[in-house]
Design a protein around this motif. Structure first.
Motif, mmCIF file in Angstrom:
data_model
loop_
_atom_site.group_PDB
_atom_site.id
_atom_site.type_symbol
_atom_site.label_atom_id
_atom_site.label_comp_id
_atom_site.label_asym_id
_atom_site.label_seq_id
_atom_site.Cartn_x
_atom_site.Cartn_y
_atom_site.Cartn_z
ATOM 1 N N GLY A 1 0.812 -1.212 0.000
ATOM 2 C CA GLY A 1 0.000 0.000 0.000
ATOM 3 C C GLY A 1 0.842 1.257 0.000
ATOM 4 N N ASP A 2 0.158 2.386 0.012
ATOM 5 C CA ASP A 2 0.815 3.691 -0.031
ATOM 6 C C ASP A 2 1.656 3.895 1.223
ATOM 7 N N ASN B 1 7.834 11.540 0.094
ATOM 8 C CA ASN B 1 6.444 11.680 0.530
ATOM 9 C C ASN B 1 6.304 12.498 1.809
ATOM 10 N N GLN C 1 3.179 14.930 2.921
ATOM 11 C CA GLN C 1 1.966 14.459 3.588
ATOM 12 C C GLN C 1 2.350 13.780 4.900
ATOM 13 N N ASN D 1 2.462 6.463 2.933
ATOM 14 C CA ASN D 1 1.934 7.365 3.960
ATOM 15 C C ASN D 1 0.800 6.737 4.762
ATOM 16 N N GLU D 2 0.221 5.649 4.240
ATOM 17 C CA GLU D 2 -0.920 5.036 4.912
ATOM 18 C C GLU D 2 -0.583 3.718 5.596
ATOM 19 N N ARG D 3 0.648 3.280 5.516
ATOM 20 C CA ARG D 3 1.022 2.012 6.141
ATOM 21 C C ARG D 3 0.930 2.105 7.661
ATOM 22 N N LYS D 4 0.508 1.003 8.259
ATOM 23 C CA LYS D 4 0.416 0.964 9.715
ATOM 24 C C LYS D 4 1.795 0.875 10.349
ATOM 25 N N GLN E 1 1.537 3.606 12.862
ATOM 26 C CA GLN E 1 1.455 3.449 14.310
ATOM 27 C C GLN E 1 2.815 3.073 14.887
ATOM 28 N N LYS F 1 0.005 9.805 14.287
ATOM 29 C CA LYS F 1 -0.584 8.618 14.909
ATOM 30 C C LYS F 1 0.459 7.657 15.485
ATOM 31 N N PHE G 1 2.633 10.939 7.781
ATOM 32 C CA PHE G 1 2.704 9.480 7.777
ATOM 33 C C PHE G 1 1.805 8.964 8.901
ATOM 34 N N ASN G 2 0.884 8.093 8.563
ATOM 35 C CA ASN G 2 -0.109 7.622 9.532
ATOM 36 C C ASN G 2 0.293 6.320 10.205
#
Length: 824
Positions: free
Chosen positions: A507-508, A531, A534, A510-513, A539, A560, A536-537
């Motif tokens: 996946g992207d 990147n 934006q 910036n959206e990886r856990k 955890q 996050k 980075f989300n």
């Protein structure tokens, strides 16, 4: 001369070398030499097959081969004469050329005549023996069937399976499940060939290379040959080459301790010298990934051998000879799979045989896949198995890309895990390959981000271990109540770590856990830098680098992020500025894998970590903890391992209750500059667990230690300079566990210890100075005592209490020494 003795002497190989030298010369014998080279190169594989087979030859065949060996011996002498002859002696060279022609004809006649007949005879004997074996099996099976009722259905099928197992077991097929052949060949390279200094084991990930190498190291014949001088090292993708060279050099010179301190005395560059006859030594280099790293770890010294274990085959000048690990045969695969899935080496009558064999077939003989997938299907219903088979069948057939396809096949084992267990498995990819992960780090991380308690986290760990998705490396002292988690480590096969990374890095970015670096690098991944516009989300964020300076970082936002893992190897390390942009950070893990303690810079970022609950520092200089600089009001657990800590505990400036008002657990381990604890620690009223272990210079505890009314665990293991416990220890009304083991200079237990009404367990093994205890009448007031671990010399004094306290058990300890922590 016996045939085996002849080939053991490598005369044919030596002759081949001489012929190659002749071929390079411009002389009359070049044509004959070239033809002889072709004949002998065709002959050598057959020679080696006979040599390694161990079959005793018949007298006639032995006689023919002995005569041929004498022919080659004469050829060797002739080749030496040709090389020694000067070009000016034309007449002598013509004579030698005719003799070379005659030798060529003799060898050619043997290869095309008697040798071919020998091969045909071998085929005939093999066919006859195979038919004879099947006849015996058929006869025995017929006897069993005659004794059964044919109408019994499953009885006959079970009898057939049992007969096959007995027959295979008698032939040794299940002995080692495919290891015997490889073990025999590698042993011959190591102890049967003095001309081989560097040998290798090669194969794809999960094929059993490391298992085979460990079997070699445990083999009695190998251990005897090297007089137990065997060193096993894991190199990995991101090795610390200086530290590894220091360990090897220290082992070779008999100064093992040097490998853990510095490498100032290690010779630089490639070492190659003649020492004559030194002690035989074997060094195993496991999981080698690059030729450049390998060349720096090879010391070419007589009587010293290197066994290289790698997925890759290196050039012959570097690794002289290699054994390629073969995938398991169908029967071996079935045996290993059944052992993992059913706890036995055959398919039980209640299982669907066809379904089992289909799943085994899809594993393609890879040992690790068979073990992991088998364990994941254990005790599952048939519909569960059928679903697993369909998932396996969706994959492409195994071909040259077998290793790449392994991840997809291995992923099936993870997809069937409980969601929370799967998340915990994926978290393991956050740590460097081939490094032992302290269980304490994992437990803390899982508790903070998965909303579970410590007991559930430990249960998940055991489940992952049972399914062969990780390995628990246990300290021999572990397993009882109050054992600390940092005494247990976790290791994971690199293929399984690759799987965790593969599943996490989809996946992207910036959206990886989980935002993870797969291996150590000199800088952060470029994908991250591209990147940064934006947030980075993630955890969990895991960084693995060498030395990092302020300019090496770039700005990143992590709104996050709850866990940050900083893995590095250097003497200095600038903490990342983006910690300021982690408002939800709950666990920070800083681990230095370098040789010396690293100086941490930019420690001011800790001022903004208001939500930090767990901090792990390993092999670093701990900055001075002054009140204005650091204020972590929510920190619950602080662990300092292999750190320099004395300056951070300056009693004149430190006020621990202000810095850590909610600290419940403090761990200080292998911090050799710690001499005394600051007195302000006695004012941290929230402290429940105080562990000071392997601190060899600690000589004094605060006098007011009794102020810690909530303290339940006091662990002072292996502090040899500690001579007394403070008298106010009797005021620790909540204390349940006291560990003073290996405090060799501790002279006595203070009389006030009898006031510890809540104390349940005392570990005082290897406290040789303590020869007497407080009065028995006073000790009898300790009604909560359940277990005492002590040396035999004082055990009789404690056993008196067993009469008045039936719940008390006195255990005489066995001496236990472990240096596993050095392998970190």
């Amino acid at each position: 001369m016996a045939f085996n003795d002849f080939f053991a002497g490598e005369i044919a190989t030596e002759l081949l070398k001489q012929l190659l030298s002749i071929s390079r010369k411009s002389c009359l014998c070049k044509s004959s030499a070239d033809n002889l080279i072709t004949s002998i190169e065709e002959l050598l594989p057959i020679i080696n097959e006979i040599k390694y087979s161990g079959v005793e030859l018949s007298a006639i065949r032995q006689s023919q081969l002995d005569r041929f060996s004498e022919t080659l011996r004469g050829g060797l002498e002739l080749a030496r004469k040709v090389l020694a002859s000067g070009r000016w002696n034309v007449y002598k060279n013509l004579q030698l050329a005719r003799k070379m022609e005659r030798l060529e004809k003799q060898v050619s006649r043997f290869v095309s005549g008697p040798m071919q007949a020998h091969l045909l005879a071998d085929v005939h004997h093999m066919r006859f023996e195979t038919m004879e074996r099947f006849d015996r099996l058929e006869g025995r099976l017929e006897q069993r069937l005659n004794s059964m009722k044919i109408g019994a259905g499953g009885w006959v099928e079970e009898a057939v399976k049992r007969m096959e197992v007995e027959e295979e077991a008698s032939l040794g097929i299940f002995n080692g499940v495919g290891l015997d052949l490889g073990k025999s060949k590698v042993k011959k390279m190591i102890i049967g060939r003095d001309d081989l200094n560097v040998v290798g084991i090669c194969g794809i990930g999960g094929s059993g290379k490391t298992t085979l190498a460990n079997e070699i190291c445990r083999d009695n014949q190998v251990r005897s040959y090297f007089n137990n001088r065997i060193l096993f090292l894991t190199v990995s993708q991101s090795p610390d080459l200086q530290q590894l060279r220091a360990r090897i050099w220290g082992f070779l010179t008999g100064n093992e301790a040097m490998g853990y301190t510095n490498n100032l005395f290690v010779p630089q560059g490639k070492l190659q010298c003649e020492w004559g006859s030194g002690p035989r030594t074997l060094v195993v280099l496991d999981d080698v990934w690059s030729l450049s790293a390998l060349e720096q770890l090879i010391f070419r010294i007589p009587t010293y051998k290197t066994l290289v274990v790698s997925r890759f085959k290196f050039p012959t000048p570097v690794v002289n000879e290699v054994y390629n690990v073969e995938l398991l045969r169908e029967d071996e695969s079935l045996s290993l799979f059944c052992h993992s899935a059913f706890g036995q080496k055959w398919i039980p009558p209640t299982a669907n045989e066809t379904l089992v064999k289909q799943i085994v077939h899809e594993c393609k003989g890879l040992p690790l896949a068979l073990k992991v997938i088998g364990a994941s299907l254990r005790d599952q219903p048939e519909m569960y198995w059928a679903s697993a088979k369909k998932r396996l069948l969706r994959g492409e057939p195994i071909c040259e890309s077998h290793e790449n396809k392994l991840l997809e096949r291995m992923a099936i084992s993870v997809e069937y895990l409980n969601k929370k267990v799967k998340e915990c498995f994926l978290d393991l990819g956050s740590f460097p390959e081939d490094k032992k992960i302290p269980l304490d780090v994992l437990i803390n991380m899982w508790v903070e981000i998965h909303d579970i308690d410590e007991e559930e986290a430990f249960a998940i760990l055991v489940e992952l271990s049972d399914k062969n998705l990780l390995t628990l490396v246990k300290d021999p002292r572990v397993g009882d109540a109050y054992s600390s988690y940092y005494e247990i480590c976790v290791s994971q096969h690199d293929v399984l770590r690759d799987l965790a990374l593969h599943l996490s890095n989809q996946g992207d970015v910036n959206e990886r856990k989980r935002l993870l670096m797969p291996r150590r690098d000199t800088e952060l991944p470029r994908e991250w830098e591209r990147n940064t516009d934006q947030p980075f989300n993630a955890q969990i964020v895991s960084v693995h680098t060498g030395e990092m300076r302020e300019m090496d970082w770039f700005r990143m936002e992590f709104p996050k992020a709850e866990v940050l893992i900083l893995n590095f190897s250097s003497n200095e390390y600038f903490l990342p500025p983006f910690i300021d942009d982690m408002p939800k950070l709950r666990a920070l893990i800083v681990i230095n894998y370098g040789t010396n303690e690293a100086i941490l810079e930019n420690f001011s970022v800790f001022t903004n970590l208001a939500n930090l609950r767990s901090l792990w520092l390993e092999k670093t200089w701990v900055p001075q903890l002054t009140n204005p600089t650091v204020h972590m009001k929510n920190l619950r657990k602080l662990s300092m391992v292999l750190c320099k800590v004395n300056n951070s505990f300056n009693p004149s400036v430190i006020e621990l209750p202000l810095i850590f008002p909610r600290l419940s657990e403090l761990i200080i381990d292998h911090c050799h500059d710690l001499i005394k604890l600051p007195s302000s620690i006695c004012e941290v009223n929230s402290l429940q667990n105080l562990s000071i272990t392997n601190c060899h210079r600690l000589c004094e505890l605060p006098a007011d230690l009794g102020m810690l009314k909530k303290l339940q665990v006091l662990r002072l293991y292996a502090c040899p300079e500690l001579k007394m416990l403070p008298p106010r220890i009797g005021e620790l009304i909540g204390l349940k566990y006291l560990d003073i083991s290996q405090c060799f200079n501790l002279r006595c237990l203070p009389g006030e210890i009898v006031r510890l009404a809540s104390l349940e367990k005392i570990d005082m093994r290897e406290c040789s100075q303590i020869v007497s205890l407080p009065p028995r009448t006073a000790l009898s007031n300790m009604k909560s005592l359940r277990r005492i671990i002590c040396d035999d010399e004082v055990s009789w004094q404690w056993r008196y209490l067993e009469k008045t306290n039936p719940n008390l058990h006195v255990q005489v300890a066995e001496k236990c020494y472990s240096l596993d922590w050095l392998d970190g």
